[in-house]
Design a protein around this motif. Structure first.
Motif, mmCIF file in Angstrom:
data_model
loop_
_atom_site.group_PDB
_atom_site.id
_atom_site.type_symbol
_atom_site.label_atom_id
_atom_site.label_comp_id
_atom_site.label_asym_id
_atom_site.label_seq_id
_atom_site.Cartn_x
_atom_site.Cartn_y
_atom_site.Cartn_z
ATOM 1 N N LEU A 177 59.263 15.113 -37.985
ATOM 2 C CA LEU A 177 57.969 14.475 -38.212
ATOM 3 C C LEU A 177 58.093 12.991 -38.520
ATOM 4 O O LEU A 177 57.325 12.173 -38.006
ATOM 5 N N THR A 178 59.047 12.616 -39.354
ATOM 6 C CA THR A 178 59.118 11.239 -39.846
ATOM 7 C C THR A 178 60.302 10.449 -39.313
ATOM 8 O O THR A 178 60.339 9.228 -39.490
ATOM 9 N N GLY A 179 61.266 11.113 -38.692
ATOM 10 C CA GLY A 179 62.461 10.412 -38.247
ATOM 11 C C GLY A 179 63.487 10.211 -39.342
ATOM 12 O O GLY A 179 64.507 9.560 -39.124
ATOM 13 N N LEU A 180 63.221 10.766 -40.525
ATOM 14 C CA LEU A 180 64.132 10.652 -41.662
ATOM 15 C C LEU A 180 64.444 12.035 -42.209
ATOM 16 O O LEU A 180 63.612 12.941 -42.133
ATOM 17 N N SER A 181 65.635 12.173 -42.764
ATOM 18 C CA SER A 181 65.956 13.408 -43.458
ATOM 19 C C SER A 181 65.188 13.462 -44.774
ATOM 20 O O SER A 181 64.582 12.469 -45.215
ATOM 21 N N LYS A 182 65.211 14.615 -45.431
ATOM 22 C CA LYS A 182 64.497 14.756 -46.707
ATOM 23 C C LYS A 182 65.030 13.771 -47.748
ATOM 24 O O LYS A 182 64.264 13.129 -48.468
ATOM 25 N N GLN A 183 66.337 13.646 -47.820
ATOM 26 C CA GLN A 183 66.938 12.725 -48.790
ATOM 27 C C GLN A 183 66.555 11.277 -48.479
ATOM 28 O O GLN A 183 66.241 10.501 -49.387
ATOM 29 N N GLN A 184 66.576 10.921 -47.177
ATOM 30 C CA GLN A 184 66.202 9.559 -46.797
ATOM 31 C C GLN A 184 64.729 9.284 -47.089
ATOM 32 O O GLN A 184 64.371 8.194 -47.550
ATOM 33 N N PHE A 185 63.882 10.283 -46.851
ATOM 34 C CA PHE A 185 62.452 10.117 -47.149
ATOM 35 C C PHE A 185 62.241 9.916 -48.645
ATOM 36 O O PHE A 185 61.436 9.066 -49.058
ATOM 37 N N ASN A 186 62.963 10.675 -49.466
ATOM 38 C CA ASN A 186 62.849 10.518 -50.919
ATOM 39 C C ASN A 186 63.291 9.126 -51.350
ATOM 40 O O ASN A 186 62.681 8.496 -52.213
ATOM 41 N N GLU A 187 64.363 8.636 -50.726
ATOM 42 C CA GLU A 187 64.856 7.304 -51.082
ATOM 43 C C GLU A 187 63.863 6.228 -50.669
ATOM 44 O O GLU A 187 63.621 5.269 -51.416
ATOM 45 N N LEU A 188 63.287 6.382 -49.458
ATOM 46 C CA LEU A 188 62.281 5.420 -49.014
ATOM 47 C C LEU A 188 61.078 5.421 -49.965
ATOM 48 O O LEU A 188 60.564 4.358 -50.338
ATOM 49 N N SER A 189 60.647 6.607 -50.373
ATOM 50 C CA SER A 189 59.484 6.704 -51.280
ATOM 51 C C SER A 189 59.762 6.044 -52.626
ATOM 52 O O SER A 189 58.837 5.531 -53.277
ATOM 53 N N SER A 190 61.023 6.060 -53.052
ATOM 54 C CA SER A 190 61.357 5.490 -54.360
ATOM 55 C C SER A 190 61.175 3.973 -54.397
ATOM 56 O O SER A 190 61.085 3.385 -55.480
ATOM 57 N N TYR A 191 61.149 3.315 -53.222
ATOM 58 C CA TYR A 191 60.948 1.866 -53.181
ATOM 59 C C TYR A 191 59.491 1.487 -53.455
ATOM 60 O O TYR A 191 59.206 0.364 -53.851
ATOM 61 N N ILE A 192 58.572 2.421 -53.211
ATOM 62 C CA ILE A 192 57.147 2.094 -53.257
ATOM 63 C C ILE A 192 56.653 2.116 -54.704
ATOM 64 O O ILE A 192 56.673 3.152 -55.367
ATOM 65 N N VAL A 193 56.221 0.961 -55.172
ATOM 66 C CA VAL A 193 55.703 0.849 -56.542
ATOM 67 C C VAL A 193 54.283 0.283 -56.567
ATOM 68 O O VAL A 193 53.603 0.356 -57.595
ATOM 69 N N SER A 194 53.836 -0.275 -55.443
ATOM 70 C CA SER A 194 52.528 -0.942 -55.440
ATOM 71 C C SER A 194 51.404 -0.036 -54.969
ATOM 72 O O SER A 194 50.229 -0.382 -55.134
ATOM 73 N N ALA A 195 51.723 1.120 -54.371
ATOM 74 C CA ALA A 195 50.679 2.000 -53.846
ATOM 75 C C ALA A 195 49.987 2.742 -54.979
ATOM 76 O O ALA A 195 50.582 3.023 -56.020
#
Length: 557
Positions: A76-94
């Motif tokens: 669905l996203t082109g990322l593994s579950k671990q990679q998706f979790n890491e990407l989400s951890s960068y988001i602080v402004s949403a």
């Protein structure tokens, strides 16, 4: 084994992930009691939670790490579950809302980019209204551009020194920088993103490409020699005033992303022939430019010196084409983009490129033999083609009576002395893998029912072969390949009549296909299976003769 945990039970936050128990904590849970007492409120609350769980079980839930598998995340996203979790951890402004979470917003955007599905279908998949999908995409785009993208793409996200040290391959460094530890080698190329035809006539004219004969915009991709994306600038219009050379001159003139301060004198720009009009401008700025040589007007083949020099460039420049292909794996950019996305195409492209930089491996790896390969290429670049000289001076291309046709069914016996070549030896000869990937396709065509391998042995020159190879681009064009080998089992030289066939720094795909067939494949006795698509498509040029038709059976009037 199911557990009932009272709602008043407290838990250390280190055991939770996204408000749920992590896998380690679940494995450590043990039951203290085998029975418990529940009042009417407890039972009502429990049943309500079960009802809510069952009602949402069919919905894609990126907030529950256990609801989707690692494969589901990637598809669905082109990322593994671990990679998706890491990407989400960068988001602080949403901003988190009751309707949609931050993780859901990111998942909707990445799924949009990965699959290219329209918003109403995404709404069905995520159980959201179309307007909610649009807000998810907007929120995720703004947050990623603010919190994630600046860390992984752009001239200012990495220092010149780190870029040279971590993203310059030994082959490129040896070929173009004399093993300098200070020179950055960048590869530039424009790519295409196709658009719908616009009702704004001025924009339609500016975005119409005479080269592709369709509307599009052109981002300029700048990468390192290992495939790391340094920056993506644009997108630019596609009319005649926005070719690759004009775009490059504009980027430097306006100092896009502060690139003039980032680049240093003696840095190397590797480009293709479309940049020919900006080569002098780049050199005036103090940069070295490496570009394949243009075929002179009226010429049918590059001289050996030009062909060798061009091969040095393509040995490094291929990586930017692979980067463009990697980006187009995100099907949003591989399709015709709806015009209402035009204002944010640049942002979406930078998000994908930043994701590739962070979570994808380098396209060009580093190997211990890279430096020796580059040194061998530089050494061969100084040499001429002895086989070409012999063929030209002795007229071996036009003489027919001096050749004997080899029976295709008896090649093993008639060419028993031809050298046996391993794949490592073939890669040493071709100095690349592209030609070897093309070889099986050329051989299949000449081995098929409609094709034949026209292989000749020269009667007056010992161990000299002549082979006719059909062009893969034109039915009217074929190429003649000459290969010379020794009794000791070495390939002494080659020559092909194609545009780049005179080079000795590696060989063209036509020569590689013959070497692969005679030196490797025919001895392996393995024929790769392939589907014959010609039988599935009609050919209007094939009309049955009158004897094969049923016209005679028609009744007379």
């Amino acid at each position: 084994m199911p557990f009932f945990i009272d709602g008043n039970t407290r838990c250390c936050k280190h055991h939770l992930s996204e408000q749920l128990f992590d896998d380690t904590s679940l494995q450590a849970l043990t039951a203290k009691y085998t029975t418990t007492y529940m009042n009417r409120s407890d039972i009502t609350s429990l049943l309500e939670n079960v009802r809510k769980t069952l009602a949402t079980s069919h919905i894609l839930n990126f907030d529950n790490p256990l609801s989707l598998s690692d494969g589901d995340y990637y598809n669905l996203t082109g990322l593994s579950k671990q990679q998706f979790n890491e990407l989400s951890s960068y988001i602080v402004s949403a901003r988190q809302t009751n309707v949609r979470s931050v993780r859901t917003c990111i998942a909707v955007l990445l799924t949009k980019l990965r699959t290219g599905l329209p918003n109403h279908i995404l709404g069905t998949i995520f159980s959201l209204a179309k307007s909610q999908v649009q807000r998810c995409i907007h929120s995720a785009r703004v947050s990623l551009m603010q919190d994630f993208v600046p860390h992984f793409i752009g001239f200012q996200h990495i220092s010149h020194e780190d870029f040279v040290r971590n993203h310059t391959t030994p082959i490129a460094k040896t070929l173009f920088a004399n093993d300098s530890e200070d020179a950055a080698i960048i590869v530039m190329d424009g790519t295409y993103i196709y658009l719908q035809k616009s009702a704004d006539y001025e924009f339609q004219r500016l975005s119409y490409s005479l080269h592709k004969n369709r509307p599009l915009v052109k981002p300029m991709v700048i990468v390192g020699t290992d495939g790391y994306i340094l920056s993506v600038l644009g997108p630019y219009f596609a009319n005649g005033k926005n070719n690759d050379a004009a775009i490059t001159k504009h980027m430097i003139s306006v100092n896009a992303e502060g690139m003039n301060e980032w680049l240093e004198t003696s840095d190397v720009c590797v480009v293709d022939r479309g940049f020919r009009d900006v080569v002098d401008f780049l050199r005036e700025q103090g940069y070295n430019v490496e570009m394949p040589v243009y075929l002179k007007k009226g010429s049918k083949q590059h001289p050996v010196e030009e062909a060798n020099a061009s091969r040095l460039v393509t040995k490094v420049r291929w990586v930017v084409e692979s980067v463009n292909a990697r980006v187009k794996q995100w099907r949003f950019f591989d399709k015709v983009v709806s015009n209402h996305f035009i204002p944010i195409i640049g942002d979406l492209l930078r998000i994908v490129c930043a994701v590739c930089n962070k979570f994808r491996p380098p396209l060009a790896g580093t190997h211990p033999e890279d430096k020796s390969i580059a040194e061998a290429m530089l050494e061969k670049c100084k040499k001429g083609n002895a086989i070409q000289k012999m063929v030209t001076e002795e007229g071996l291309l036009t003489k027919r009576t001096i050749y004997k046709l080899v029976d295709a069914s008896n090649v093993l016996d008639e060419l028993a002395d031809f050298p046996v070549l391993s794949m490592d030896k073939l890669r040493e000869i071709t100095m690349g893998v592209y030609q070897l990937k093309q070889a099986p396709n050329y051989v299949r065509e000449h081995e098929g029912e409609d094709g034949k391998f026209e292989l000749y042995v020269c009667k007056i020159k010992e161990n000299l072969l002549k082979i006719k190879i059909q062009s893969r681009h034109s039915n009217k064009l074929s190429h003649t390949v000459f290969i010379s080998y020794s009794d000791e089992g070495d390939i002494e030289g080659w020559y092909c009549t194609c545009k780049s066939g005179a080079r000795v720094v590696g060989c063209c795909a036509h020569v590689a296909s013959v070497l692969w067939y005679l030196g490797y494949q025919r001895l392996e006795q393995q024929s790769g299976s392939r589907r014959d698509f010609k039988t599935s498509v009609l050919d209007a040029s094939h009309i049955p003769s009158s004897d094969e038709s049923d016209c005679d059976s028609l009744p007379e009037e």
